[in-house]
Design a protein around this motif. Structure first.
Motif, mmCIF file in Angstrom:
data_model
loop_
_atom_site.group_PDB
_atom_site.id
_atom_site.type_symbol
_atom_site.label_atom_id
_atom_site.label_comp_id
_atom_site.label_asym_id
_atom_site.label_seq_id
_atom_site.Cartn_x
_atom_site.Cartn_y
_atom_site.Cartn_z
ATOM 1 N N ARG A 194 0.874 -1.178 0.000
ATOM 2 C CA ARG A 194 0.000 0.000 0.000
ATOM 3 C C ARG A 194 0.907 1.222 0.000
ATOM 4 O O ARG A 194 1.692 1.424 0.903
ATOM 5 N N ALA A 195 0.783 2.032 -1.056
ATOM 6 C CA ALA A 195 1.673 3.178 -1.250
ATOM 7 C C ALA A 195 0.889 4.479 -1.135
ATOM 8 O O ALA A 195 -0.219 4.507 -0.592
ATOM 9 N N ALA A 196 1.455 5.559 -1.671
ATOM 10 C CA ALA A 196 0.829 6.880 -1.615
ATOM 11 C C ALA A 196 -0.565 6.850 -2.228
ATOM 12 O O ALA A 196 -0.834 6.098 -3.165
ATOM 13 N N LYS A 197 -1.454 7.676 -1.676
ATOM 14 C CA LYS A 197 -2.831 7.827 -2.149
ATOM 15 C C LYS A 197 -3.624 6.521 -2.073
ATOM 16 O O LYS A 197 -4.572 6.323 -2.811
ATOM 17 N N GLY A 198 -3.201 5.607 -1.192
ATOM 18 C CA GLY A 198 -3.929 4.366 -0.981
ATOM 19 C C GLY A 198 -3.801 3.342 -2.084
ATOM 20 O O GLY A 198 -4.494 2.333 -2.092
ATOM 21 N N ARG A 199 -2.911 3.573 -3.020
ATOM 22 C CA ARG A 199 -2.743 2.628 -4.130
ATOM 23 C C ARG A 199 -2.172 1.320 -3.605
ATOM 24 O O ARG A 199 -1.239 1.309 -2.802
ATOM 25 N N VAL A 200 -2.746 0.200 -4.063
ATOM 26 C CA VAL A 200 -2.297 -1.119 -3.633
ATOM 27 C C VAL A 200 -1.754 -1.875 -4.839
ATOM 28 O O VAL A 200 -2.398 -1.932 -5.887
ATOM 29 N N LEU A 201 -0.573 -2.440 -4.679
ATOM 30 C CA LEU A 201 0.055 -3.257 -5.709
ATOM 31 C C LEU A 201 0.208 -4.657 -5.145
ATOM 32 O O LEU A 201 0.742 -4.830 -4.046
ATOM 33 N N ILE A 202 -0.272 -5.648 -5.886
ATOM 34 C CA ILE A 202 -0.110 -7.038 -5.480
ATOM 35 C C ILE A 202 0.868 -7.687 -6.442
ATOM 36 O O ILE A 202 0.675 -7.639 -7.660
ATOM 37 N N CYS A 203 1.931 -8.251 -5.881
ATOM 38 C CA CYS A 203 2.992 -8.859 -6.683
ATOM 39 C C CYS A 203 3.187 -10.311 -6.297
ATOM 40 O O CYS A 203 2.915 -10.711 -5.167
ATOM 41 N N GLU A 204 3.688 -11.076 -7.264
ATOM 42 C CA GLU A 204 4.058 -12.466 -7.022
ATOM 43 C C GLU A 204 5.515 -12.644 -7.414
ATOM 44 O O GLU A 204 5.923 -12.269 -8.514
ATOM 45 N N CYS A 205 6.296 -13.206 -6.502
ATOM 46 C CA CYS A 205 7.710 -13.457 -6.736
ATOM 47 C C CYS A 205 7.922 -14.919 -7.108
ATOM 48 O O CYS A 205 7.026 -15.751 -6.973
ATOM 49 N N SER A 206 9.144 -15.232 -7.549
ATOM 50 C CA SER A 206 9.444 -16.587 -8.005
ATOM 51 C C SER A 206 9.623 -17.584 -6.858
ATOM 52 O O SER A 206 9.526 -18.791 -7.066
ATOM 53 N N SER A 207 9.878 -17.075 -5.653
ATOM 54 C CA SER A 207 10.082 -17.958 -4.497
ATOM 55 C C SER A 207 9.762 -17.194 -3.220
ATOM 56 O O SER A 207 9.674 -15.963 -3.225
ATOM 57 N N ALA A 208 9.643 -17.940 -2.136
ATOM 58 C CA ALA A 208 9.413 -17.302 -0.841
ATOM 59 C C ALA A 208 10.615 -16.437 -0.459
ATOM 60 O O ALA A 208 10.449 -15.344 0.088
ATOM 61 N N GLN A 209 11.827 -16.888 -0.758
ATOM 62 C CA GLN A 209 13.029 -16.109 -0.438
ATOM 63 C C GLN A 209 13.041 -14.805 -1.221
ATOM 64 O O GLN A 209 13.345 -13.742 -0.662
ATOM 65 N N ASP A 210 12.687 -14.854 -2.504
ATOM 66 C CA ASP A 210 12.645 -13.642 -3.321
ATOM 67 C C ASP A 210 11.598 -12.672 -2.771
ATOM 68 O O ASP A 210 11.848 -11.473 -2.660
ATOM 69 N N ARG A 211 10.428 -13.192 -2.382
ATOM 70 C CA ARG A 211 9.394 -12.352 -1.766
ATOM 71 C C ARG A 211 9.905 -11.700 -0.494
ATOM 72 O O ARG A 211 9.745 -10.502 -0.287
ATOM 73 N N ASN A 212 10.546 -12.479 0.357
ATOM 74 C CA ASN A 212 11.066 -11.939 1.609
ATOM 75 C C ASN A 212 12.120 -10.864 1.364
ATOM 76 O O ASN A 212 12.152 -9.845 2.066
ATOM 77 N N ASP A 213 12.970 -11.059 0.362
ATOM 78 C CA ASP A 213 13.996 -10.067 0.028
ATOM 79 C C ASP A 213 13.367 -8.773 -0.467
ATOM 80 O O ASP A 213 13.792 -7.678 -0.084
#
Length: 118
Positions: free
Chosen positions: A86-105
């Motif tokens: 959730r960024a400026a002006k309430g904008r929400v971005l949903i992303c999917e990474c290639s692995s749990a480690q990549d997501r955590n990074d």
């Protein structure tokens, strides 16, 4: 993914000088479209308070999110290895990474920059 690099304001040591420390990060993720709810592969670049995304590395800029001290990030159960920002002006971005480690990074890099804005 490209390794994370760190640097304070003016490229200094950051923590040693009391200056905020920001990280940069680059790499591919999939994002959920804002209008047409489909998943799109994009190249992302995090730098200070901006998360920009492109069609591909070196390609056309498709958008950016501005981070503020009020931005938030959380794991998303919408997809495997996903997160919601959730960024400026309430904008929400949903992303999917290639692995749990990549997501955590990615989440750690984003959270570091959000905290540096406080």
């Amino acid at each position: 993914p490209v390794p994370v690099t760190t640097g304070g304001a003016g490229g200094g040591a950051g923590a040693a000088t009391g200056a905020p420390v920001f990280v940069t990060r680059q790499g591919n993720m999939r994002k959920l479209g804002r209008k047409v709810k489909n998943w799109q592969e994009r190249w992302f670049e995090l730098d200070h308070d901006r998360l920009r995304y492109f069609v591909r590395k070196g390609g056309k800029n498709k958008g950016e999110l501005v981070l503020t001290k009020d931005s938030s990030i959380a794991v998303s159960d919408m997809v495997d290895h996903g997160f919601a920002l959730r960024a400026a002006k309430g904008r929400v971005l949903i992303c999917e990474c290639s692995s749990a480690q990549d997501r955590n990074d990615w989440m750690q890099a984003l959270w570091t920059n959000i905290r540096a804005l406080s």
